[in-house]
Design an enzyme around this catalytic site. Structure first.
Site, PDB file in Angstrom:
ATOM      1  CD  GLU A 138      -8.906   1.184   7.291  1.00 58.78           C
ATOM      2  OE1 GLU A 138      -8.670   0.201   8.189  1.00 58.78           O
ATOM      3  OE2 GLU A 138      -7.970   1.891   7.566  1.00 58.78           O
ATOM      4  CG  ASP A 151      -0.461  -0.224   2.524  1.00 58.95           C
ATOM      5  OD1 ASP A 151       0.822  -0.519   2.624  1.00 58.95           O
ATOM      6  OD2 ASP A 151      -1.027  -0.859   3.472  1.00 58.95           O
TER       7      ASP A 151
HETATM    8  C1  GLP Z   1      -0.288   0.367   8.357  1.00 60.54           C
HETATM    9  C2  GLP Z   1      -0.028  -0.752   7.281  1.00 60.54           C
HETATM   10  C3  GLP Z   1      -0.191  -2.163   7.367  1.00 60.54           C
HETATM   11  C4  GLP Z   1       0.368  -2.676   8.682  1.00 60.54           C
HETATM   12  C5  GLP Z   1      -0.242  -1.816   9.686  1.00 60.54           C
HETATM   13  C6  GLP Z   1       0.450  -2.304  11.075  1.00 60.54           C
HETATM   14  O1  GLP Z   1      -1.586   0.570   8.852  1.00 60.54           O
HETATM   15  N1  GLP Z   1      -0.773  -0.201   6.127  1.00 60.54           N
HETATM   16  O2  GLP Z   1       0.192  -2.647   6.193  1.00 60.54           O
HETATM   17  O3  GLP Z   1       0.209  -3.933   8.743  1.00 60.54           O
HETATM   18  O4  GLP Z   1       0.045  -0.638   9.532  1.00 60.54           O
HETATM   19  O5  GLP Z   1       1.489  -1.580  11.285  1.00 60.54           O
HETATM   20  P1  GLP Z   1       2.476  -1.736  12.603  1.00 60.54           P
HETATM   21  O6  GLP Z   1       3.291  -2.890  12.516  1.00 60.54           O
HETATM   22  O7  GLP Z   1       3.237  -0.455  13.040  1.00 60.54           O
HETATM   23  O8  GLP Z   1       1.547  -2.129  13.981  1.00 60.54           O
END
Ligand code: GLP
Length: 221
Positions: free
Chosen positions: A129, A61
């Protein structure tokens, strides 16, 4: 779901999976995540000094924002992986518009061998989402308030977080030959357990992984 001792073990376990994939098949097509969770895995991968010269990557993304902004996922990937390996910059792809031509590119390169995922605190994968269709393809999405709040730590304030992103779809992710999900921290455990063991529902996007026949989930607290 495998519970690992600590963050170091989580990072090296997933780095070893990527390493084995690249050794077995140098011309691998990988899907890569961002966020805090994979940072240790990227450090481990850099330490392993792999040959990335034949590898193609797709990121899950990207925010709708200038890709050169320090908080973009382009910048994150350059800093944490791409600039520290011998990967060719033009082998590194991010979802872009028109989104269907991004999907065409994946198909032209014969699909995805290995997809590494994190999980959001609301059960999102990539930026799919809650409520996202299980058939969804790469597209522009509105971020949920929860995600904007969660990701404000990278931007300083919630107002500075872009409100939209381009994400690979759940349908696109599910076409990967193998999927590995990594999660770190107590705050992820409840949503992870719901996603892996409760009903499969579009309200918890990660629950779709129960329908994939080659998925591994690694967690540490
Ligand atoms: C973001 C990304 C996701 C990721 C999520 C969790 O929203 N788009 O792909 O899995 O964060 O991130 P973190 O590892 O910082 O908790």
């Amino acid at each position: 779901m495998k519970i690992l001792k600590n963050y170091k073990e989580l990072s090296s376990t997933v780095a070893d999976i990527v390493k084995r994939q690249l050794k077995k098949q140098p011309l691998s097509k990988l899907v890569l995540p961002t966020g805090d969770t994979p940072l240790g895995m990227y450090d481990e991968l850099v330490k392993r000094k792999l040959d990335w010269s034949h590898t193609i990557t797709y990121n899950l993304d990207e925010y709708i924002m200038n890709p050169d902004h320090p908080c973009s996922y382009h910048s994150y990937m350059r800093k944490n992986l791409f600039d520290r390996t011998n990967i060719y910059p033009d082998h590194c792809h991010f979802p872009y518009r028109p989104t269907l031509s991004f999907e065409d590119k994946i198909n032209a390169n014969r699909g995805i061998d290995l997809c590494i995922l994190g999980i959001g605190s609301n059960g999102h994968i990539a930026f799919n989402e809650p409520g996202s269709s299980f058939k969804s393809r790469t597209r522009v999405v509105d971020l949920s308030l929860q995600t904007i709040q969660d990701n404000s730590r990278f931007f300083g304030s919630a107002e500075d977080v872009p409100k939209q992103a381009i994400t690979m779809g759940l349908g696109t992710i599910m076409e990967s030959k193998k999927i590995v999900l990594m999660a770190n921290g107590d705050h992820k455990l409840q949503i992870l357990e719901r996603a892996m063991y409760d009903g499969v529902t579009e309200d918890i996007p990660a629950s779709i992984l129960q329908r994939h026949n080659n998925v591994e989930v690694y967690y540490c607290d």
